[in-house]
Design an enzyme around this catalytic site. Sequence first.
Site, PDB file in Angstrom:
ATOM      1  CD  GLU A 823      -2.646   1.245   2.351  1.00  0.00           C
ATOM      2  OE1 GLU A 823      -3.268   2.250   2.743  1.00  0.00           O
ATOM      3  OE2 GLU A 823      -3.054   0.153   2.929  1.00  0.00           O
ATOM      4  NE  ARG A 901      -9.621  -0.010  10.007  1.00  0.00           N
ATOM      5  CZ  ARG A 901     -10.746  -0.572   9.624  1.00  0.00           C
ATOM      6  NH1 ARG A 901     -11.467  -1.315  10.061  1.00  0.00           N
ATOM      7  NH2 ARG A 901     -11.230   0.321   8.683  1.00  0.00           N
ATOM      8  CD  GLU A1282      -8.302  -4.933   5.932  1.00  0.00           C
ATOM      9  OE1 GLU A1282      -7.373  -4.206   6.776  1.00  0.00           O
ATOM     10  OE2 GLU A1282      -9.479  -4.069   5.740  1.00  0.00           O
TER      11      GLU A1282
END
Length: 1350
Positions: A823, A901, A1282
């Site tokens: 990423e 997160r 995920e």
Amino acid sequence: MSDTKSQVQNGFETETWSRSDDLIIFVNGKKVVEKNPDPEMTLLFYLRRKLGLTGTKLGCAEGGCGACTVMISRFDLHSQRLLHVAVNACLAPLCSLHLTAITTIEGIGSTARKLHPVQERLAQAHGSQCGFCTPGLVMSMYALLRNNPRPNMEHLHQAFQGNLCRCTGYRPILEGFKTFTQNGSCCKGRVNGCCMNQDQGLDQDSDQDSGLSQTLYDSSEFMPFDPTQEVIFPPELNSLTRSTKSKALVFRSPRCTWVQPDSLDQLLDLKWTFPETRIVVGNTEVGIEVKFKNLVYPVLVSPTQVPELNSVQYTEKGIEFGAAVSLDHMETVLQDAVRSHPAHQTEVFRAILEQLRWFAGKQIRNVAALGGNIMTASPISDLNPVLMSTAAKLTLRDREGSRVVQMDQNFFTGYRRTLVQPTEVLVSVEVPYSREGQVVRAYKTSRRREDDISIVTATFNVTFEPSSSQVQELRLAFGGMGPTTVLAMQTGNGLRGRYWGEELLQNACFSLADEMAIDPSSPGGMVSYRRTLVLSLFYKFYLSVLQNLREQGMKVETVPAEYLSATEVFHPPTPSGVQVYQAVPSGQRLEDVVGRPLMHVSAEQQASGEALYCDDLKPHDNELYLSLICSTRAHAKILSIDSSEAQAMPSVACVLFAEDVPGSNRTGPIVYDETVLAQGEVTCVGHVIGAVVAETQADAQKAAKSVKIQYEDLPTVITIQEAIEAQSFYEPIRTLQKGDLDEGFKQSDHILEGELHMGGQEHFYLETNVTVAVPRDQGEMEIFSSTQCPSKTQSLVAKALGIASNRVHVRVKRMGGGFGGKESRTTILSTVVALASHRLRRPVRCMLDRDEDMLVTGGRHPFYAKYKVGFSDSGRVLALDVTYYSNAGNSLDLSLSVMERALFHMENSYLIPNVRGQGVLCRTNLPSNTAFRGFGGPQGMMVCEDWISAIALRLGRASEQIRELNLYSEGDQTPYNQVLENFTLRRCWDECLDRVNIQDRRAKILDFNKQNRWNKRGLAVVPTKFGIAFTAAFLNQAGALVHIYTDGSVLLAHGGTEMGQGLHTKMIQVCSRALAIPVTKIHVCETSSHSVANTSPTAASASSDLNGAAVLNSCKVLNQRLQHYKDRDPHGTWESWVQAAYFDRVNLSANGFYRTPDLGYDFETNSGRVFNYFTYGVCCSEVEIDCLTGAHKNLSSTIVMDVGHSLNPALDIGQVEGGFMQGVGLFTLEQLLYSPNGVLLTRGPGTYKIPGFGDIPTQLQVSLLRDAPNDKALYSSKAIGEPPLFLAASVFFALKDAIDAARLESGLSGPFRLDSPATAERIRTACADRFTKMCPAAEPGTYKPWAVIV
């Protein structure tokens, strides 16, 4: 070498040395004559770069992943038969293959001609996701079938020990290939109920009545496999092999000469003349030394044509194996001997066979030699302890004569040294017969059972006095307990004359604990565990012998029935799997493939090797190769750089440093706190300082290693604990709080405090980072990159080059895996490669070696957490205060979002009225850690499940009871004040418990544990609630572009990238339904910054939602434009409507766009909407641990997952299984080890172990929750990439449950700490008993550890 050729006598004449022979090979049936083969060239490099056969992949360059597997065939004149073996092309020296036939993936089938059944079945069984490992898997299976057209499951198990897959979870691969076995094709639920449903709690009739399906493909459609139709061995090669007169071969290059003598005299002459010559058989050791240790051997000698070194002879005392006999052949000979000889004669043979079962992979065993295993003198060798404990005899020869030596305590003279003289050659090894009264057992412990180096390996050899239990001789040999294989002489001698019983056991343990003491700083670490293993393995041997003596009628102590499991030999069970999903409505038209298990659109190309990855692109004219120059210090000032030696090399085009960056040297995905090239200071080992660009990869790498850098070391911070002590943190420190914490703790009946460390994880995508940069006119730069984020690559390349983004074109065809690792960190490489190409105006390529990639790119964030939890007598949680610390590394990267997160998932699936979570980012001198599947969510939830487990242990209740009591309900609010709508988790929970029959399962486990002292089983049920959306709201957008051509075909482009998850396949399905056309009319070419601009990264599990909605938007526009023509000609065809619109000058191209509505959150006010929705799942796992070694078996896992209305059940189940197995690695196996100085010690498959085929649960059931539409996403679907990963925590907590059962046997109860991953070392240590007490760990601070927990 020419100066010494006159010294060589007997077999070698002067002209032998002066010539260089032609190499003759046959590749896929075609004859190839190589005039000047390079002795240092591998077969893989030759196939890919010389012949352009790119189907065979480079995954690791050390024979550890199997991506490069090919089949080598030769006609053996001695046996007069064809031999077919699977080998690792990355290790196989090209020069070793004279007169062989090489079959690659391209040679067995193609989509243009016809796929081979192996290719077809793997593709149609959904066994290929990213596809990078697929050619190697196909070739391993193909080689097996060439030798055995009807293998059994044990053959399959052995064939794939050397192959890794990071995407699929292995189940579909095995299922596809299982159709070739003797027990053959799966019935796919069509005959008397599914053959795999036994003992899995399935009611197939009930599932069918509920509209559920268990069929992901129809095996009846597979083409039949006919072994008589295989490609024949080339007749010309057959003739050449039979007719060519035996002679020595010489291949030479400027640096190295390869010699293949054809007689023992020639070999001895060579060794006499060139004592430092390395003898090479399988190249499994020398290849690693040359590649990774930069060693150069001027002379390499291959003894494969020397008869004496390749013979096998039965002697009066045993079997004599030539030193060059392969381990695979040795295994076959010993298996035959075991079948044909009395059992009392084959004790040694069976011990060797036990070790060979777990020795490396099949590809290595096919070529690695017995003699090489001895002469490399590895202190962790699997076989040397067997040979030493049984006093195997070695025949050594040189030009002056021969001698026979025993493998005893004097054979190994030091680390990697033996008493063999430099001029001597090991000719043969005599493995002795055992005799009456002799018992030999071999044991191996390792991180992963299959294809792993040992931690401790041991062989015990006892001989008793006739008809007695009195020890006549006892030889105890160990690997992994020092710099050499060692014999415990003191213990063995001290026990002679004693009788086999408890007293002997006690004396042996005390003696071994003393004799096998090793320094706490020893290489390899795990010192206390290794010492404990010595005692534990001897105890296993003791029980085994005791049982053996009792069966012979000796009067010895009885082995208690509950102890017998400690004597059992592990044999891998045949895994089975069931997949359940909701079938499409009966009225859905056949052409509408949404909801159907459509095969991955590139699966057949991947299975045939035709699918192109970035490094498969043909080299451009004038292309150069780049190699990075990286820091070897964790934190230091750069005092000077001397690149003069590199610049003087003829093929070097340039050497680049920070001052050569034309634009900005500042870079980073969010904050520009990194450098393209280090300037003045380095902040981690692996920090990129510069780059060398040369004509070839070998020249670039050689030149990069020649650059000399002087440093001045600065203080380092490596671990989280060091960062806490130094207060080395990034800002901000995030806090998330709800309720009244003080009041919550006051109301609590119990308060628990604890802490947990969760280790990081390497992405281990099979395709490492690669970039090809091509300069175009007008200052443009074209970038081919394996990246999840083309737009970020575009912008950072433009920034570094000082040009506008519109001049940078980034293209991504597909990736060989990503998992978040591609990423943001791909720009480390792409900016440097683009810089070189920009400067030289020539194409430049770089693919990182596996060890480089692991060193520089970072991985999952290690976390350390401290928690305080308050709860009632019933187990209801009332208050939680938790602080998370993450090891962010040397730059911020995405660490803040990862921590956010983690905080958003700190309560997992449980209602906690009073809660506070704090997240601290530790600034350390490690390579920056980054995104990884789950993105902080698994770390946050793991800590939550740890305190749930602790509550259960404190209250003495089953953990699933505590979990169920605290589960959320519909309408509850999260700590960040988001209301839970369409909450299906309780449905998942109930269905999962119903499928496993939880009460019955618990009762059976309790019964098993009562009956087994040294093996324990455990069970855990773990839920997950995973939020779907980028937490950075602006990223929740996507674009698409759809072209309809006049022939009716459709070209689809969108902003997502394909890394194996099947995104392109799903987008084609969406487009197909939206336009009401067959999928065969739709094509996705690539992801391109020219087609769709400003794309968000393919991450956060949101790519199908975002890009699918954008595609749907494009199609709606096109449908509106075409509707007039459909109305005008209702009986027309798609093509006629398109033609009519075109002639009416209607635009047949449309841009689409989508933004997720109503997202945005403020930490300061704890308000807003963080996630669009949640994906839910529950998993129940059962495990069995070996309390004496810490090894474990994953017995079963049952997963129920809410994916809404699945867009593609095959792809979604593939994501569930693949994510789950990646989680199994995270929580039980994968361990990154760093030195105290910040050097990564685990840099390849040899030292870093991801799950293999043998790690999948014996029974794996995946059920997609039925009737659970999601109104927040496309076609009522849900994101799936995920969420399943964390369900593997059920395996971790099942292990903890089993450990608790073991601890109860030792009088220990209540909460205990078990850090993640639950490695064999941690499991064994937690199972405290008398053996662990005899081997206490050294006090921290009294020694310098070999590795630290970061």
